[in-house]
Design a protein around this motif. Structure first.
Motif, PDB file in Angstrom:
ATOM      1  N   LYS A  41      13.705  47.585  12.549  1.00 13.87           N
ATOM      2  CA  LYS A  41      14.222  48.261  11.348  1.00 13.87           C
ATOM      3  C   LYS A  41      13.774  47.514  10.105  1.00 13.87           C
ATOM      4  O   LYS A  41      13.385  48.124   9.110  1.00 13.87           O
ATOM      5  N   LEU A  42      13.850  46.184  10.207  1.00 15.28           N
ATOM      6  CA  LEU A  42      13.499  45.342   9.067  1.00 15.28           C
ATOM      7  C   LEU A  42      12.021  45.505   8.710  1.00 15.28           C
ATOM      8  O   LEU A  42      11.656  45.725   7.559  1.00 15.28           O
ATOM      9  N   LYS A  65      11.302  48.857   7.228  1.00 15.41           N
ATOM     10  CA  LYS A  65      11.758  48.935   5.833  1.00 15.41           C
ATOM     11  C   LYS A  65      10.747  48.258   4.898  1.00 15.41           C
ATOM     12  O   LYS A  65      10.445  48.781   3.816  1.00 15.41           O
ATOM     13  N   ILE A  66      10.215  47.121   5.334  1.00 13.50           N
ATOM     14  CA  ILE A  66       9.239  46.401   4.498  1.00 13.50           C
ATOM     15  C   ILE A  66       8.005  47.274   4.277  1.00 13.50           C
ATOM     16  O   ILE A  66       7.512  47.437   3.167  1.00 13.50           O
ATOM     17  N   ILE A 105      20.815  46.769   8.975  1.00  8.00           N
ATOM     18  CA  ILE A 105      19.935  45.613   9.196  1.00  8.00           C
ATOM     19  C   ILE A 105      20.741  44.321   9.147  1.00  8.00           C
ATOM     20  O   ILE A 105      20.588  43.442   9.996  1.00  8.00           O
ATOM     21  N   PHE A 122      13.918  38.742   2.738  1.00  4.97           N
ATOM     22  CA  PHE A 122      13.854  40.203   2.757  1.00  4.97           C
ATOM     23  C   PHE A 122      15.027  40.800   1.978  1.00  4.97           C
ATOM     24  O   PHE A 122      14.879  41.771   1.232  1.00  4.97           O
ATOM     25  N   GLN A 148      14.813  43.361  -1.216  1.00  5.25           N
ATOM     26  CA  GLN A 148      15.300  44.731  -1.082  1.00  5.25           C
ATOM     27  C   GLN A 148      16.445  45.030  -2.054  1.00  5.25           C
ATOM     28  O   GLN A 148      16.426  46.028  -2.761  1.00  5.25           O
TER      29      GLN A 148
END
Lengths: 521, 160
Positions: free
Chosen positions: B3-4, B7-8, A346, A283, A287
């Protein structure tokens, strides 16, 4: 420029704060005793060794750069021949241990012999030449063959004992990585020792600088380490400008500082993604990869180059920013700040990630101080050095960025410093854009009638980046040398790895993110 | 974790579709949808590496088009070479190339690999891939854009 500021005096040690850059001066030495004494003096006053190099013409000299809080001192030692006919100079390695690899490089390339240097192994010499390629006069061999020059098998330091084995890695790595070799001494999964063997990317940059015009030199300087192209171009521009006694306009200084922050942002974003990825969080890579790509596209749109190649040139800058571009960049900064803070939360909340980061690859503050480590790696190990703060240089003194500091020296600390620096960098970029004085595009500078020398030093994304040039009359480069912070940081990586698991090496290496090309030159 | 995931979902899919013609061309290749590439840095300044890395970001997402960077040359169909071929990397480059099984393609990425670039003429470099291997394709540029690299990869593998 405030004309009441006197220039740096090249002879004495008067480092007066300057508007146009870090105070920097030459300090000539005629004999080795005063040279060693001076080095020891600088060390005791807290000086950090940044690097050492040689020049051949008009006569052999050694240049050693030491950074003090007040500015940069360049000790220049003229060399004499010993009884055997070799050029010899005293090794600084007992005062500054990091000098060792630099002195080995000088011996390999020039044949100048560092007296008292313990490590006699070659460094950039990979047995591809029998005569030092930059020797004076060209083609001179070293008469006292003390180094193991020309040996194809490099004698690594081995750890011996039951169950200990060796893992060789490189120079071709399993990924998109520059060439270099690592030799691990391993017990089970635990690394006892790692030793680097670099020099695979040695391109003979010092030799290539010779005889080029200033603008050709700028092109080469921009390609010393691609990810630090602005940093090296800027250091080179400063060096040339100091040599020619030329002070760039405020608009040029603003734009250069802004581009340097773009480079810092681009690299820190990329590093944070890659570090997260090496800890198993894909991830993170996508990002941060996205944010980095968006930044690169904005660079292409407004500056015509994704990585800002060839924009900073001696005498000026090659771009112009209109009001629409400034507004667009300000919007980008606001958005980026929000996104980075979100990703930081995060990272902070991710247990698995923090477990890999914390207590991994510790470079203790004590060792960092002893080795004189600066840059991101140094600041993550409590070394409070950043050329952008604490000096009077314009435009930094108007909007000084806060020093990003962490004390644990592990991967987590290096991640934290990068997050902090991204924020500070965004604040600084915003301030620069909001107070942009005037657009100046200038590429004219005086032609020098005599031989002159200059140094430039700036805080690149990795750390202090140094450039030195000597110009022949008419603006032809007689000799030049660049120092990438990687050269000082590579030995620090060796110190941070022992005690960790083999599987953690890529993560630790990524958290340093050093340049092979900038080191090998 | 929330949150992760948020966000994705919020980020969505960013990958840009290749132009219709490019895609059709690539569909017809011998390695359609499964091109394994191995990269060797033969002394570059790391500018080209930045763009090779960029191929993996969500915008270009080379892997979603079947172009995959592999860890071993033995798994590769193509060798991407960057840098002006330093003397120190000469042997390692040849050994890597030999380890790539036939039929293989060799592609020079960037001005340095094409002809030595700004480093041509130095005592430490051979200057351009051609001096040691015969490249099947060249991507000039300093550094070339990810789009240029993708286009050449597609072209180099089109059936003639």
């Amino acid at each position: 420029m405030d004309s009441s500021l006197p220039p740096v005096s090249p002879g004495g040690l008067c480092l007066i704060p300057l508007e146009e850059g870090i105070p920097r001066c030459f300090f000539p030495h005629e004999n080795s005793a005063t040279y060693l004494e001076h080095a020891a003096d600088l060390k005791s006053t807290g000086g950090r060794f940044l690097g050492l190099w040689a020049s051949a013409s008009p006569f052999p000299r050694i240049y050693s750069s030491v950074l003090l809080k007040e500015g940069l001192i360049l000790m220049v030692l003229s060399l004499g021949k010993d009884a055997a006919g070799d050029f010899v100079y005293p090794s600084l390695s007992r005062i500054f241990p990091s000098a060792s690899r630099f002195e080995r490089t000088v011996r390999d390339l020039f044949g100048f012999i560092p007296a008292g240097l313990e490590d006699q192994r070659p460094w950039v010499d990979h047995a591809h030449w029998s005569i030092p390629p930059l020797s004076v006069p060209p083609g001179t061999r070293i008469s006292s063959q003390t180094s193991s020059m020309g040996r194809p098998d490099y004698p690594f330091v081995r750890v011996k004992g039951p169950g200990i084995h060796e893992i060789p890695v490189g120079p071709v790595h399993a990924g998109i990585i520059e060439p270099g070799h690592f030799r691990f001494q391993v017990l089970g999964e635990k690394i006892l020792r790692v030793e680097e063997r670099l020099g695979y990317a040695h391109k003979g940059v010092d030799g290539l600088f010779r005889g080029r015009t200033i603008m050709e030199g700028a092109k080469l300087a921009a390609r010393i380490s691609g990810d630090s192209t602005v940093a090296h171009s800027l250091a080179f521009a400063q060096a040339v400008e100091q040599a020619l006694d030329f002070i760039p306009a405020a608009g040029v200084r603003f734009m250069r500082a802004f581009l340097l922050e773009r480079e810092r942002l681009m690299n820190h974003l990329g590093d944070l993604g890659a570090i997260g990825n090496d800890a198993g969080l894909a991830f993170a890579l996508s990002q941060f990869g996205r944010l980095k790509e968006e930044l690169l596209r904005k660079n292409h749109l407004h500056f015509g180059s994704r990585y800002l190649f060839d924009l900073v040139r001696p005498g000026g800058i090659a771009i112009f920013l209109g009001d629409p571009a400034i507004r667009d960049l300000l919007t980008e900064i606001a958005r980026l700040l929000e996104e980075v803070l979100e990703l930081q939360r995060i990272y902070d909340d991710h247990g698995g990630l923090q477990d890999r980061f914390q207590n991994t690859g510790i470079l203790s503050p004590e060792i960092a101080t002893r080795m004189g480590i600066g840059g991101v790696v140094g600041r993550a190990s409590a070394q409070a050095w950043d050329l952008r703060s604490g000096h009077r240089c314009d435009p930094y003194h108007r909007f000084p960025p806060a020093l990003a500091l962490a004390h644990t020296g592990d991967v987590a600390a290096r991640v934290r410093v990068r997050f902090l620096e991204i924020q500070e960098s965004l604040f600084l970029s915003r301030a620069l854009l909001e107070h942009f004085p005037e657009n100046v595009i200038k590429e004219e500078f005086p032609i020098n009638p005599d031989i002159t020398e200059g140094i430039g030093i700036i805080e690149g994304f990795r750390g202090e980046t140094v450039s030195w040039v000597r110009l022949s009359p008419g603006g032809i480069i007689q000799a030049a040398h660049h120092l990438d912070p990687s050269a000082i940081l590579w030995p620090a990586l060796e110190m941070a790895v022992p005690g960790n698991l083999v599987a953690d090496f890529p993560l630790i290496n990524k958290s340093f993110n050093l340049s092979y090309s900038g080191n090998d030159l | 974790m929330w949150k992760l995931l948020k966000k994705i979902i919020k980020t969505g899919i960013l990958t840009e579709k290749p132009s219709h013609r490019d895609e059709k061309e690539f569909q017809r290749t011998a390695f359609s949808k499964s091109l394994a590439v191995r990269h060797v840095d033969a002394g570059s300044c790391n500018g080209c590496e930045l763009e090779l890395w960029a191929l993996e970001n969500p915008y270009y997402s080379a892997s979603s088009q079947g172009i995959k960077f592999v860890a071993s040359p033995r798994h590769a169909d193509a060798l991407l070479v960057t840098g002006p071929i330093t003397h120190a990397m000469h042997e390692a480059l040849l050994k890597t190339q030999e380890a790539v099984p036939n039929p293989r393609r060799v592609i020079a990425i960037g001005d340095c690999a094409c002809d030595g670039g700004v480093f041509a003429g130095s005592y430490a470099v051979l200057g351009g891939l051609e001096v040691v291997l015969t490249p099947d394709a060249k991507v000039p540029g300093c550094p070339p854009t990810p789009q240029d690299i993708l286009n050449i990869l597609r072209k180099a593998f089109a059936r003639t």
